[in-house]
Write a protein that holds these residues in place. Structure first.
Motif, mmCIF file in Angstrom:
data_model
loop_
_atom_site.group_PDB
_atom_site.id
_atom_site.type_symbol
_atom_site.label_atom_id
_atom_site.label_comp_id
_atom_site.label_asym_id
_atom_site.label_seq_id
_atom_site.Cartn_x
_atom_site.Cartn_y
_atom_site.Cartn_z
ATOM 1 N N ASN A 146 -7.344 -0.815 12.716
ATOM 2 C CA ASN A 146 -7.618 -1.607 13.911
ATOM 3 C C ASN A 146 -6.897 -2.950 13.819
ATOM 4 O O ASN A 146 -6.148 -3.202 12.870
ATOM 5 C CB ASN A 146 -9.123 -1.767 14.148
ATOM 6 N N ILE A 147 -7.155 -3.840 14.762
ATOM 7 C CA ILE A 147 -6.460 -5.130 14.837
ATOM 8 C C ILE A 147 -6.726 -6.000 13.615
ATOM 9 O O ILE A 147 -5.898 -6.801 13.213
ATOM 10 C CB ILE A 147 -6.818 -5.877 16.154
ATOM 11 N N GLU A 148 -7.897 -5.792 12.970
ATOM 12 C CA GLU A 148 -8.250 -6.559 11.761
ATOM 13 C C GLU A 148 -7.772 -5.866 10.482
ATOM 14 O O GLU A 148 -8.138 -6.261 9.382
ATOM 15 C CB GLU A 148 -9.768 -6.769 11.682
ATOM 16 N N ASN A 149 -6.974 -4.816 10.613
ATOM 17 C CA ASN A 149 -6.475 -4.013 9.496
ATOM 18 C C ASN A 149 -7.570 -3.271 8.745
ATOM 19 O O ASN A 149 -7.425 -2.960 7.563
ATOM 20 C CB ASN A 149 -5.632 -4.845 8.517
ATOM 21 N N ASN A 150 -8.667 -2.957 9.428
ATOM 22 C CA ASN A 150 -9.720 -2.122 8.859
ATOM 23 C C ASN A 150 -9.421 -0.667 9.197
ATOM 24 O O ASN A 150 -8.938 -0.356 10.291
ATOM 25 C CB ASN A 150 -11.089 -2.506 9.424
ATOM 26 N N LYS A 151 -9.725 0.239 8.266
ATOM 27 C CA LYS A 151 -9.481 1.665 8.480
ATOM 28 C C LYS A 151 -10.379 2.193 9.581
ATOM 29 O O LYS A 151 -11.588 1.998 9.562
ATOM 30 C CB LYS A 151 -9.751 2.457 7.200
ATOM 31 N N VAL A 152 -9.758 2.875 10.515
ATOM 32 C CA VAL A 152 -10.476 3.571 11.557
ATOM 33 C C VAL A 152 -10.528 5.070 11.216
ATOM 34 O O VAL A 152 -11.527 5.737 11.457
ATOM 35 C CB VAL A 152 -9.787 3.369 12.931
ATOM 36 N N PHE A 153 -9.460 5.558 10.592
ATOM 37 C CA PHE A 153 -9.348 6.965 10.212
ATOM 38 C C PHE A 153 -8.320 7.086 9.104
ATOM 39 O O PHE A 153 -7.318 6.383 9.103
ATOM 40 C CB PHE A 153 -8.895 7.811 11.414
ATOM 41 N N GLU A 154 -8.595 8.005 8.166
ATOM 42 C CA GLU A 154 -7.627 8.253 7.083
ATOM 43 C C GLU A 154 -7.751 9.702 6.659
ATOM 44 O O GLU A 154 -8.852 10.251 6.570
ATOM 45 C CB GLU A 154 -7.900 7.332 5.903
#
Length: 157
Positions: A146-154
Motif C-alpha cells: 500500500n501507500i505506506e509500504n505495508n504488505k497487502v498481499f504476498e
C-alpha cells in the motif's frame, strides 16, 4: 555474369527464408473466433506483443498466438488472485482480491533474491513483464504494497 546469378540466387533464397519465418500479427477477428470456440466468458484481452496476447477468463489464463498455437493454464488461486499464463518473460494475474484492488499502490517481484518494484494502478488483469521470468520454474515472489509500504498481499510462485 556468373557471380551476379549466384548473388541473385543467394539473395532470393535469403528473402524466401526470411519470409517463411515472419509471423503475421494476430487480428481481433482471430481472437474473437478463438474466444467463441472455447466458449469463454468475462474475458479480458491484453496485448503482450504483435504475435502474442494474454486472454484472461477466470480461472484460466491463455497465452494466444493462433487458434492452433496457444497455452491454457489453470491458474493457481491464492486469496482471490489467479496466477497463471507463465511465459518466458511474463506471467498473468487476475486480481479479484478487493484489498489489493483498493489499497495496493506498488508491487514487487523477487527472482533469485533480487527485487524490482513497479507502480500498480488497480488493474484487475495484470501482466508482469520481467526478462528473468522463465518457464517451467520461475520461482518468484510477488508482493503488493500500500501507500505506506505495508504488505497487502504476498505469494510465492
Amino acid at each position: 555474369m556468373k557471380f551476379k546469378h549466384i548473388s541473385l540466387s543467394f539473395f532470393c533464397s535469403l528473402l524466401l527464408l526470411t519470409g517463411c519465418n515472419t509471423k503475421e500479427a494476430v487480428t481481433q477477428k482471430e481472437i474473437d473466433q478463438f474466444i467463441n470456440s472455447k466458449d469463454l466468458e468475462h474475458v479480458s484481452i491484453q496485448k503482450l506483443n504483435d504475435q502474442e496476447y494474454y486472454i484472461f477468463s477466470s480461472p484460466f489464463v491463455y497465452i494466444y498466438r493462433s487458434a492452433s498455437d496457444y497455452v491454457k493454464s489453470s491458474g493457481l488461486i491464492k486469496e482471490g488472485i489467479v496466477i497463471g499464463g507463465l511465459e518466458k518473460g511474463s506471467i498473468g494475474l487476475i486480481i479479484n482480491n478487493l484489498q489489493v484492488l483498493k489499497d495496493a499502490k506498488t508491487y514487487s517481484v523477487m527472482i533469485d533474491g533480487k527485487t524490482r518494484e513497479y507502480q500498480y494502478g488497480g488493474e484487475k488483469y495484470l501482466i508482469i513483464k520481467d526478462h528473468r521470468i522463465w518457464n517451467p520454474t520461475a520461482q518468484l515472489k510477488i508482493t503488493f504494497l500500500n501507500i505506506e509500504n505495508n504488505k497487502v498481499f504476498e505469494t510465492d510462485y
